[in-house]
Design an enzyme around this catalytic site. Sequence first.
Site, PDB file in Angstrom:
ATOM      1  N   SER A  61     -17.769 -64.387  19.018  1.00  0.00           N
ATOM      2  CA  SER A  61     -16.722 -63.763  18.199  1.00  0.00           C
ATOM      3  C   SER A  61     -15.386 -64.502  18.165  1.00  0.00           C
ATOM      4  O   SER A  61     -14.508 -64.124  17.392  1.00  0.00           O
ATOM      5  CB  SER A  61     -16.482 -62.323  18.651  1.00  0.00           C
ATOM      6  N   LYS A  83      -5.788 -59.592  19.025  1.00  0.00           N
ATOM      7  CA  LYS A  83      -6.878 -58.842  18.392  1.00  0.00           C
ATOM      8  C   LYS A  83      -6.681 -57.349  18.655  1.00  0.00           C
ATOM      9  O   LYS A  83      -6.153 -56.983  19.716  1.00  0.00           O
ATOM     10  CB  LYS A  83      -8.210 -59.350  18.980  1.00  0.00           C
ATOM     11  N   SER A 127     -16.505 -61.477  15.389  1.00  0.00           N
ATOM     12  CA  SER A 127     -15.736 -60.301  15.058  1.00  0.00           C
ATOM     13  C   SER A 127     -14.217 -60.511  15.035  1.00  0.00           C
ATOM     14  O   SER A 127     -13.500 -59.711  14.445  1.00  0.00           O
ATOM     15  CB  SER A 127     -16.042 -59.187  16.066  1.00  0.00           C
TER      16      SER A 127
END
Lengths: 483, 92
Positions: A177, A78, A153
Amino acid sequence: MVRFTLAKEIRDRILSGAVSAVDVTQAVLDDIHARDENLGAFLETFDIEALAAAKAIDDMRERGEELPLLAGVPVAIKDNMLCEGHIASAGAKILGEHRSAYTATAVQKLRDAGAIVIGRTNMDDAAMGSSTETSAWQKTYNPWNTEKIPGGSSGGSAVAVSAGFVPLALGSDTGGSIRQPAAMCGVVGVKPSYGRVSRYGLIALSSSLDQIGVFAHTVDDARLVLSVIEGRDDNDATSVDLLEPPTPYNLPPTTFANLRIGIPKEYFIDGIDPDVRARVEEAIDVMKKNGATIVDVSLPLTPYALPTYYIIQPAEASSNLGRYDGIRYGTRGDGGLNESYFDARGKGFGAEVKRRILLGTFILSAGYYDAYYKKALAVRTAIRKEFDDVFEQVDVIVSPTSPCVAWNMGEKFNDPIAMYLADIFTVSANIAGIAGVSVPCGFAHDLPVGLQFLAGAMHDEKALAAAAAYQAVTDWHTVTPST
Amino acid sequence: MDIQRIASLSRLQLTEDEETMMAAQLPEILAYVGKLQEVDTSNVDVKAYLTTATNVLRVDEAFLVDDAHRKMLIDAFPEKTGDALKVPGVFE
């Protein structure tokens, strides 16, 4: 139909010499360059470095050296995890040109174990969002239906695995997330207990809630990664020693015998999509038929978890984001010192981040601190106690991961509370610091549904074992999208 | 809720549209989180931390970074004069 190969299979084929790590890496990069334009999972691929790392694995094999656990296995990370020399922007404009001067512990441990870091994935602006739509850089599309959001997210990491680009990806989970996008994209998502994986080098959103975790197609593959990245790290004072040996990655298939599964009635409420509910109830039936003991449990404070989250999270985020002022790194604002803060932050953050900075600043301001923040800490303590009590009666708790399937792009973008409600079943695990795993359990409206397993703090193996047992008797995780 | 005051405390420039939007949305969010007042927490022994870790200490010592890392940190400065970080004037 998307094809995917498990991390274990890739590793075994590299170990046996059936394929070279360079060939695997090149194939993954070619696939991303060919197909990701329509999905937007990756912000950047690290082609040269990835191929060099793969070559090093092939050289080790040629020299007859013992290969590490994840030798040659491609992994995506990420965009909020530091990787020396590379940009890590956390999806935020203010960090758009920020290059990391060091590497996050979790990423370094993966590299030390032979994994090939393929690139960085899209995410919501500073990890604030549930759809990856707030990213300053690009949209990410759900591989099952590109008119739908991928969740967030960590939407880019979820899509990177769901679309079959990589077998594994790291994400971070502050309120869901990892688990929520995993559910919406039909893959496995693991949020370890608070403190189990070092957060050194993770761009902090909310320090008492953030946890690094994994996306994979199977729980076994996720275990492979967890066994590498978990454990105490001197560079993260909040990381803790494991109660048990590290997560085993080579366990025999788990069974449901002797497994007590708690079903909390507060997670089966009216607001949940009836088709999502039906899939979860079918999954519970499957586990019951396979020998699990189903126990009705109650977590009465569940309706207060999301309000607690939206006090603690903005409060901590407003404080953590105070460092982004464009002075030492990031994008400098115009004007004198004070003006430049306003300008850099005004231009560098999107609306959702501003909303939470304002909310957090208000909550922590004189006169409101006790009513909001202190109250939220008290409710948080009570929620943790409630979970501790239930885990005296059961091994794991099972619930839907999200009350709904992936929604249309833009649908909830201007309605913050509607967006926040998508995390209603995931935030409790972060509030309480416990472990959570989401696995695919079928489809509603032609979109994946996620089944959540929760286990007590530092008892991650229980949730992983139960989730692995579910995957052993179902094949939802083998169904792949057509894009 | 005085949005301008909170924005000022947050060192955050808002556009007019953002200010209008926040003025409408933040009170709604505060009303939602205000639900917590319903919970009786009078008997809760509040804990700020979730792990059992206490007093995690380390030796307070300076260490030198190598030239390559030093260069990376300096390269990250948005403005500089030589190797020194240039900051906007405090008094203008």
